[in-house]
Design an enzyme around this catalytic site. Structure first.
Site, PDB file in Angstrom:
ATOM      1  N   LYS A  71       0.830  -1.208   0.000  1.00 41.07           N
ATOM      2  CA  LYS A  71       0.000   0.000   0.000  1.00 41.07           C
ATOM      3  C   LYS A  71       0.862   1.255   0.000  1.00 41.07           C
ATOM      4  O   LYS A  71       0.614   2.197  -0.755  1.00 41.07           O
ATOM      5  CB  LYS A  71      -0.898   0.004   1.258  1.00 41.07           C
ATOM      6  CG  LYS A  71      -1.540   1.353   1.547  1.00 41.07           C
ATOM      7  CD  LYS A  71      -2.380   1.342   2.808  1.00 41.07           C
ATOM      8  CE  LYS A  71      -1.650   1.602   4.093  1.00 41.07           C
ATOM      9  NZ  LYS A  71      -1.350   3.003   4.420  1.00 41.07           N
ATOM     10  N   ASN A  72       1.882   1.282   0.853  1.00 33.74           N
ATOM     11  CA  ASN A  72       2.641   2.519   1.031  1.00 33.74           C
ATOM     12  C   ASN A  72       3.622   2.811  -0.104  1.00 33.74           C
ATOM     13  O   ASN A  72       4.286   3.847  -0.102  1.00 33.74           O
ATOM     14  CB  ASN A  72       3.350   2.528   2.391  1.00 33.74           C
ATOM     15  CG  ASN A  72       2.346   2.725   3.517  1.00 33.74           C
ATOM     16  OD1 ASN A  72       1.183   3.037   3.257  1.00 33.74           O
ATOM     17  ND2 ASN A  72       2.789   2.546   4.745  1.00 33.74           N
ATOM     18  N   CYS A 107      -4.057  13.015  13.542  1.00 39.65           N
ATOM     19  CA  CYS A 107      -4.798  11.769  13.391  1.00 39.65           C
ATOM     20  C   CYS A 107      -4.601  10.917  14.633  1.00 39.65           C
ATOM     21  O   CYS A 107      -3.867  11.287  15.543  1.00 39.65           O
ATOM     22  CB  CYS A 107      -4.407  11.031  12.118  1.00 39.65           C
ATOM     23  SG  CYS A 107      -2.901  10.119  12.239  1.00 39.65           S
ATOM     24  N   ARG A 151       1.494  14.465  13.690  1.00 39.63           N
ATOM     25  CA  ARG A 151       1.870  14.328  12.280  1.00 39.63           C
ATOM     26  C   ARG A 151       1.907  15.659  11.507  1.00 39.63           C
ATOM     27  O   ARG A 151       1.129  15.874  10.576  1.00 39.63           O
ATOM     28  CB  ARG A 151       0.955  13.309  11.590  1.00 39.63           C
ATOM     29  CG  ARG A 151       0.992  11.973  12.313  1.00 39.63           C
ATOM     30  CD  ARG A 151       0.216  10.915  11.596  1.00 39.63           C
ATOM     31  NE  ARG A 151       0.910  10.345  10.450  1.00 39.63           N
ATOM     32  CZ  ARG A 151       0.386   9.427   9.651  1.00 39.63           C
ATOM     33  NH1 ARG A 151      -0.821   8.982   9.863  1.00 39.63           N
ATOM     34  NH2 ARG A 151       1.071   8.942   8.636  1.00 39.63           N
ATOM     35  N   VAL A 185       3.482  18.675   8.923  1.00 40.95           N
ATOM     36  CA  VAL A 185       4.030  18.590   7.560  1.00 40.95           C
ATOM     37  C   VAL A 185       5.110  19.656   7.336  1.00 40.95           C
ATOM     38  O   VAL A 185       5.403  20.026   6.207  1.00 40.95           O
ATOM     39  CB  VAL A 185       2.924  18.711   6.470  1.00 40.95           C
ATOM     40  CG1 VAL A 185       2.066  17.466   6.442  1.00 40.95           C
ATOM     41  CG2 VAL A 185       2.079  19.958   6.681  1.00 40.95           C
ATOM     42  N   ASP A 230       5.048   0.489  11.908  1.00 36.51           N
ATOM     43  CA  ASP A 230       3.824  -0.122  11.371  1.00 36.51           C
ATOM     44  C   ASP A 230       3.661  -1.588  11.780  1.00 36.51           C
ATOM     45  O   ASP A 230       2.645  -2.212  11.450  1.00 36.51           O
ATOM     46  CB  ASP A 230       3.791   0.004   9.838  1.00 36.51           C
ATOM     47  CG  ASP A 230       3.540   1.428   9.390  1.00 36.51           C
ATOM     48  OD1 ASP A 230       3.174   2.266  10.238  1.00 36.51           O
ATOM     49  OD2 ASP A 230       3.729   1.719   8.192  1.00 36.51           O
ATOM     50  N   ARG A 263      -8.580  -0.379   4.769  1.00 38.50           N
ATOM     51  CA  ARG A 263      -7.674   0.615   4.161  1.00 38.50           C
ATOM     52  C   ARG A 263      -6.374  -0.042   3.708  1.00 38.50           C
ATOM     53  O   ARG A 263      -5.751   0.415   2.763  1.00 38.50           O
ATOM     54  CB  ARG A 263      -7.311   1.703   5.177  1.00 38.50           C
ATOM     55  CG  ARG A 263      -8.488   2.502   5.659  1.00 38.50           C
ATOM     56  CD  ARG A 263      -8.013   3.612   6.530  1.00 38.50           C
ATOM     57  NE  ARG A 263      -7.189   4.531   5.732  1.00 38.50           N
ATOM     58  CZ  ARG A 263      -6.809   5.726   6.118  1.00 38.50           C
ATOM     59  NH1 ARG A 263      -7.189   6.167   7.299  1.00 38.50           N
ATOM     60  NH2 ARG A 263      -6.073   6.477   5.352  1.00 38.50           N
TER      61      ARG A 263
HETATM   62  C1  EPZ Z   1       4.515   7.006   6.442  1.00 40.50           C
HETATM   63  O1  EPZ Z   1       3.780   8.048   7.070  1.00 40.50           O
HETATM   64  C2  EPZ Z   1       3.584   5.826   6.310  1.00 40.50           C
HETATM   65  N1  EPZ Z   1       2.448   6.191   5.469  1.00 40.50           N
HETATM   66  C3  EPZ Z   1       3.109   5.385   7.693  1.00 40.50           C
HETATM   67  O2  EPZ Z   1       2.296   4.242   7.544  1.00 40.50           O
HETATM   68  C4  EPZ Z   1       4.334   5.025   8.537  1.00 40.50           C
HETATM   69  O3  EPZ Z   1       3.909   4.695   9.838  1.00 40.50           O
HETATM   70  C5  EPZ Z   1       5.307   6.197   8.573  1.00 40.50           C
HETATM   71  O4  EPZ Z   1       5.647   6.627   7.223  1.00 40.50           O
HETATM   72  C6  EPZ Z   1       6.601   5.879   9.300  1.00 40.50           C
HETATM   73  O5  EPZ Z   1       7.225   4.787   8.697  1.00 40.50           O
HETATM   74  C7  EPZ Z   1       2.513   5.978   4.162  1.00 40.50           C
HETATM   75  O6  EPZ Z   1       3.528   5.570   3.615  1.00 40.50           O
HETATM   76  C8  EPZ Z   1       1.289   6.270   3.365  1.00 40.50           C
HETATM   77  P1  EPZ Z   1       6.752  10.242   8.466  1.00 40.50           P
HETATM   78  P2  EPZ Z   1       4.372   9.534   7.095  1.00 40.50           P
HETATM   79  O7  EPZ Z   1       6.661  11.526   7.755  1.00 40.50           O
HETATM   80  O8  EPZ Z   1       5.091   9.771   5.838  1.00 40.50           O
HETATM   81  C9  EPZ Z   1       7.370  13.459  11.943  1.00 40.50           C
HETATM   82  C10 EPZ Z   1       0.351   2.942   7.864  1.00 40.50           C
HETATM   83  O9  EPZ Z   1      -0.179   2.382   8.855  1.00 40.50           O
HETATM   84  N2  EPZ Z   1       7.214  14.474  10.912  1.00 40.50           N
HETATM   85  O10 EPZ Z   1       7.892   9.337   8.150  1.00 40.50           O
HETATM   86  O11 EPZ Z   1       3.246  10.432   7.443  1.00 40.50           O
HETATM   87  C11 EPZ Z   1       6.082  12.661  12.188  1.00 40.50           C
HETATM   88  O12 EPZ Z   1       5.211  13.343  13.061  1.00 40.50           O
HETATM   89  C12 EPZ Z   1       0.912   4.343   7.960  1.00 40.50           C
HETATM   90  O13 EPZ Z   1       0.431   2.401   6.745  1.00 40.50           O
HETATM   91  C13 EPZ Z   1       7.461  15.796  11.233  1.00 40.50           C
HETATM   92  O14 EPZ Z   1       7.800  16.120  12.378  1.00 40.50           O
HETATM   93  O15 EPZ Z   1       5.381   9.426   8.307  1.00 40.50           O
HETATM   94  C14 EPZ Z   1       6.632  11.384  12.755  1.00 40.50           C
HETATM   95  O16 EPZ Z   1       6.922  11.558  14.115  1.00 40.50           O
HETATM   96  C15 EPZ Z   1       0.629   4.991   9.250  1.00 40.50           C
HETATM   97  N3  EPZ Z   1       7.314  16.737  10.264  1.00 40.50           N
HETATM   98  C16 EPZ Z   1       7.940  11.182  11.995  1.00 40.50           C
HETATM   99  O17 EPZ Z   1       8.279  12.481  11.482  1.00 40.50           O
HETATM  100  C17 EPZ Z   1       6.964  16.411   8.982  1.00 40.50           C
HETATM  101  O18 EPZ Z   1       6.856  17.327   8.142  1.00 40.50           O
HETATM  102  C18 EPZ Z   1       7.875  10.211  10.836  1.00 40.50           C
HETATM  103  O19 EPZ Z   1       6.760  10.515  10.031  1.00 40.50           O
HETATM  104  C19 EPZ Z   1       6.738  15.075   8.669  1.00 40.50           C
HETATM  105  C20 EPZ Z   1       6.868  14.115   9.643  1.00 40.50           C
END
Ligand code: EPZ
Length: 429
Positions: A22-23, A126, A131, A133, A316, A408
């Site tokens: 999926k990811n 969420c 989370r 950006v 995950d 999902r």
């Molecule tokens: C991806 O989410 C995955 N989603 C998540 O899978 C997965 O848990 C996560 O990466 C970590 O491996 C998809 O691929 C669609 P991150 P993402 O940005 O990209 C912080 C599932 O169950 N952060 O790597 O949103 C954030 O808060 C899902 O399939 C910032 O601080 O995760 C977190 O603590 C859930 N600022 C850390 O970084 C930002 O701008 C990692 O988040 C972005 C992120």
């Protein structure tokens, strides 16, 4: 509302086909925005998130066609999807769509690169954490985009195009890496992404972008170097196998005992998780067509695990491992370092008889002799499947509600487990 009913106690034996990730499928679909030519994706899983993203991309003008099933293909053969973004008709991604699926925020980079502007709703928080950006915005600004936040939207512009830059992420982020990578492929000059995420799904997207004419090197390392090109063209790419689905079913087999072939799985995508399972007493062997997981009789040993970016143990799989450790012969510790609130499953597992205490980001799981079935509620995708794993050994009946979370990200879950001997069914209400 649909529910899943499980009667615990059956060992799992047989074969489970592993679906496309999926990811990886989601950002690969988004990459179609970058070219007017068709992008053909093979092995796309049938999931709610995939369908929802199809609708979101349709809003931008991306045409999505799914090839019909051919003779001999089973329910779990991945879909072949053709995405064609001949004209981008709308560069706005509205709140009602982005709030349903956070990954849709990743259209920001590709829309900016292709159209020079985009208006994308901020996703909001969420269930698993805040989370933010900020890293996405930081990276795109470094490429020369001007981005204002107004009325809940990121309003981004780069009327004269994006320009390559060196960007060092202060924290590893999968989403920010995808977003900025997809923008940088069409930027003028060289972009260097330092401390980029190394998750295999990033490598899969980068490999597909290269097939589309991009010039990305350093794939699989924490430094990606992108030489911008003027345009991308169409390509054909097969989505890599889902490592989280693989790890989830490996843990299910570890939980129930039995012997299952995870067909199409690739051990190299989840070595850290497989090592944890081996350390716990599970037999795992790689073969030509996948991974075989077996546990016969012996008890599970407790573990001490910390989640971290790839190649470390993935967040995950944290909930699934916690469910498994509820039945270990001793006390386990699991520390969650990625998402501060990813423990919603703890109270639901407790309803099944688990003994788990939380102290900040660390969970202490004391193994119990038996779990007992109960009605429980799914809270997010991975938390939901941890309840399924626990339900598979809980005495009596477990019913899980709010299973739209499961749909999902897990294709044909009841069929895959049912075919291996689990008593599991979907109830209409
Ligand atoms: C991806 O989410 C995955 N989603 C998540 O899978 C997965 O848990 C996560 O990466 C970590 O491996 C998809 O691929 C669609 P991150 P993402 O940005 O990209 C912080 C599932 O169950 N952060 O790597 O949103 C954030 O808060 C899902 O399939 C910032 O601080 O995760 C977190 O603590 C859930 N600022 C850390 O970084 C930002 O701008 C990692 O988040 C972005 C992120």
């Amino acid at each position: 509302m649909e529910r899943i009913r499980i009667v615990g106690g059956s060992a799992l034996n047989g074969t489970i086909p592993i679906s496309g990730a999926k990811n990886a499928a989601l950002p690969l679909m988004i990459a179609s925005i970058l070219t007017p030519e068709p992008l053909v994706l093979e092995n796309v899983p049938r999931l709610r998130d995939v369908n929802l993203l199809g609708r979101i991309l349709g809003n931008h003008g991306v045409d999505m066609a799914i090839a019909g099933k051919r003779a001999g293909q089973s329910e779990t053969t991945g879909q072949v999807m053709t995405l064609t973004a001949r004209d981008i008709v709308d560069t706005t991604a509205p709140y009602d769509l982005v709030s349903q699926m956070r990954a849709s925020f990743w259209v920001l980079g590709p829309l900016l690169a292709r159209c020079g502007k985009a208006k994308v709703s901020l996703p909001g928080g969420c269930a698993i954490g805040t989370r933010p950006v900020d890293l996405h915005l930081m990276g795109l600004r470094a490429l020369g985009a001007s981005i204002d936040i107004e009325n809940g939207y990121a309003l981004a512009e780069a009327p004269r195009g994006l320009k390559g830059a060196t960007i060092s992420f202060p924290k590893v982020s999968v989403g920010a890496t995808h977003n900025v990578l997809m923008a940088a492929v069409l930027a003028r000059g060289t972009t260097v992404l330092e401390n980029a995420a190394r998750e295999p799904e990033i490598g899969d997207v980068a490999a597909c972008l290269n097939k589309m004419g991009a010039n990305i090197t350093g794939i699989g390392t924490e430094t990606l170097v992108i030489e911008g090109v003027d345009a991308l063209h169409g390509a054909r790419h097969a989505v890599l196998p889902d490592r989280i689905e693989t790890g989830t079913y490996a843990m299910a087999v570890a939980m129930t005992g039995g012997d299952v072939q995870l067909e199409g799985a690739r051990a190299g995508l989840l070595e850290s998780a497989l090592d944890v399972l081996r350390g716990s007493g599970v037999t795992i062997t790689e073969n030509n067509s996948g991974i075989r997981v077996a546990r016969n009789g012996a008890g599970l040993q407790p573990v001490d695990v910390t989640t971290a970016p790839f190649p470390a143990f993935p967040t995950d799989l944290q909930a699934q491992l916690m469910a498994l450790m509820c039945r270990a012969e001793g006390t386990s510790h699991i520390t969650e370092t990625i998402f501060e609130n990813r423990f919603m499953h703890v109270q639901e597992l407790a309803r099944l008889g688990a003994d788990i205490s939380l102290n900040g980001e660390m969970a202490t799981i004391r193994g119990v002799k038996r779990l007992t079935g109960a009605p429980v509620m799914a809270t997010d995708l991975r938390a939901s499947v941890s309840l399924v794993i626990a339900g598979l050994v809980a005495e009596g009946e477990t019913t899980i509600s709010r299973i739209y979370h499961l749909d999902r990200g897990f294709e044909q879950l009841e069929q895959k487990l049912g075919n291996c001997g689990a008593t599991i069914e979907r109830l209409a209400s």
